[in-house]
Design an enzyme around this catalytic site. Structure first.
Site, short mmCIF file in Angstrom:
data_model
loop_
_atom_site.label_atom_id
_atom_site.label_comp_id
_atom_site.label_asym_id
_atom_site.label_seq_id
_atom_site.Cartn_x
_atom_site.Cartn_y
_atom_site.Cartn_z
N THR A 1 11.50 2.20 -0.37
CA THR A 1 10.54 2.81 0.55
C THR A 1 10.71 2.17 1.92
OG1 THR A 1 8.19 3.24 1.00
CG2 THR A 1 8.71 1.21 -0.20
N HIS B 1 5.64 -8.35 -13.12
CA HIS B 1 5.76 -9.71 -13.62
C HIS B 1 5.70 -9.78 -15.15
CE1 HIS B 1 6.23 -13.86 -13.01
NE2 HIS B 1 5.28 -14.10 -12.13
#
Length: 425
Positions: free
Chosen positions: A346, A398
């Site tokens: 992006t 994560h």
């Protein structure tokens, strides 16, 4: 007959809203000619006809939301139009007989008022789409009071939005205090402007909101930011951009260089190109890179996919980026253009942002954000120099990716860009 179905515009999409028919029953259509428009959380786009023939029947009306693979229409490939039954006329209203006067009217008794007739909304405004009905229920709107601008005076979504805005302005104006001072002494105060404006979310915006909330709930988001010296890339681009545009017919931006470096880094760190399914890690053998495209006017964000991006050079990547962006903004994307993404880029730097913390595009486990590339003073060997610099922000899940691995991935990209040696033309 050939069935026309609601397509799946991306892996996580399970339904779509048919917003507009571009053809009507009896119309001839060519293969790949736009047939209808849909809206999902990923895209507002036109859906082409799968075959040539005549639109025989429409099974899903405008404004209806249906699941993927639902048959929305049928096309007669022989070209003969199916017989369309004549429209059913609305039943004529039953005349209310005039009340009969009492033989001896009682002068002191007043007859009760005749109740107002119930408005037949369907016959007054034409067929109503599910979307219009839903908006009317949500905002408690009497549809009999809404003028319709659609075919046959049908009430459309825009009519509802205009009515809501007009009502809001009228409410504020009527609440303004009325001055009791004589007109000859104090001029009347101007009506206060509306302090708020009610505008329902578009279907696409509501779906984007749901998708973003889901991503935040599913993935354990962490973002790491690395500074990249883009001086070599900037000089390379400046040296070749004019010849590049002349030879290929489109400009050369920084984005394909970063896409090329990211694709190579994904090969070195395949877990960042993976996804999670239950307790399993799905390693993808292809690098299918999503490129976030902001639609004009802030209407939404679409992430079309460059398939097998790691097999492309700078020219191929730039060509794919330009093609997907143009087709996204002109509603020409196909279902396959939005499917199969394994990683995303992006470029918020194109709007001047230094860095941000992008939200992961599910079911990916990472997304790379690109900050603005600008000249800044830096210290090199105890001397101040001017360098073209950018910040790359990697948001990662994560649950699967540890911080050390994410930073190693970013350093791999940094090394490729700062020592770029591939041919451009």
């Amino acid at each position: 007959m050939t069935d026309v179905v609601m397509p799946q515009m991306g892996e996580s999409i399970v339904e779509g809203t048919l917003t507009r028919w571009l053809k009507k029953p009896g119309d001839k259509v060519e293969r790949d000619e736009p047939l209808f428009e849909i809206s999902t959380d990923k895209v507002d786009t036109e859906i082409p006809s799968p075959v040539a023939g005549t639109l025989a029947e429409v099974l899903v009306q405008e404004g209806a939301t249906v699941g993927i693979n639902t048959v929305v229409a049928r096309i007669n490939e022989s070209g003969a139009a199916a017989s369309t039954p004549p429209p059913v006329a609305a039943p004529a209203p039953v005349a209310t007989p005039a009340p009969v006067a009492a033989p001896v009217p009682a002068p002191a008794v007043v007859a009760p008022p005749t109740p107002a007739p119930v408005v037949d909304v369907e016959s007054a405004t034409g067929p109503l789409s599910p979307l219009v009905r839903k908006m009317a229920r949500e905002y408690n709107i009497d549809l009999a009071q809404v003028p319709g601008s659609g075919a046959g005076s049908r009430i459309t979504k825009l009519d509802i939005e205009s009515y809501i805005e007009a009502q809001a302005a009228r409410t504020v104006a009527s609440a303004a205090p009325v001055s009791t001072a004589p007109a000859s002494i104090t001029p009347p105060a101007a009506a206060s402007p509306a302090k708020t404006r009610v505008e329902p979310m578009s279907i696409m915006r509501k779906k984007i909101a749901e998708h973003m909330i889901k991503s935040q709930a599913v993935s354990a988001h962490v973002t790491t930011v690395h500074k990249i010296d883009m001086t070599k890339i900037a000089r390379l681009r400046a040296r070749h951009k004019d010849e590049f545009a002349t030879r290929y017919g489109f400009g050369l931006t920084f984005l394909p260089f970063i896409a090329r470096a990211a694709a190579e880094a994904l090969r070195a760190f395949p877990i960042i190109n993976a996804s999670i399914e239950g307790d399993n890690i799905i390693f993808h053998n292809e690098v299918n890179m999503g490129i976030a495209v902001a639609l004009d006017g802030g209407l939404g964000l679409i992430v079309p996919v460059i398939k097998r991006a790691d097999e492309m050079n700078i020219v191929g990547l730039q060509r794919s980026i330009v093609d997907l962006a143009n087709r996204a903004r002109s509603k020409q994307l196909k279902p396959d253009d939005l499917a199969g993404g394994t990683f995303a880029l992006t470029n918020f730097g194109s709007f001047g942002s230094i860095f941000a913390t992008p939200v992961i595009n599910q079911p990916n486990v990472a997304i790379l954000g690109i900050g603005v590339i600008e000249k800044v003073p830096v210290v090199i060997d105890d001397a101040i120099a001017i360098r073209s610099q950018a910040h790359l922000a990697l948001s990662f899940d994560h649950r699967l990716i540890d911080g050390a691995l994410a930073d190693q991935f970013c350093q791999k990209i940094k090394g490729i860009l700062e020592n770029f040696s591939e041919q451009v033309l």
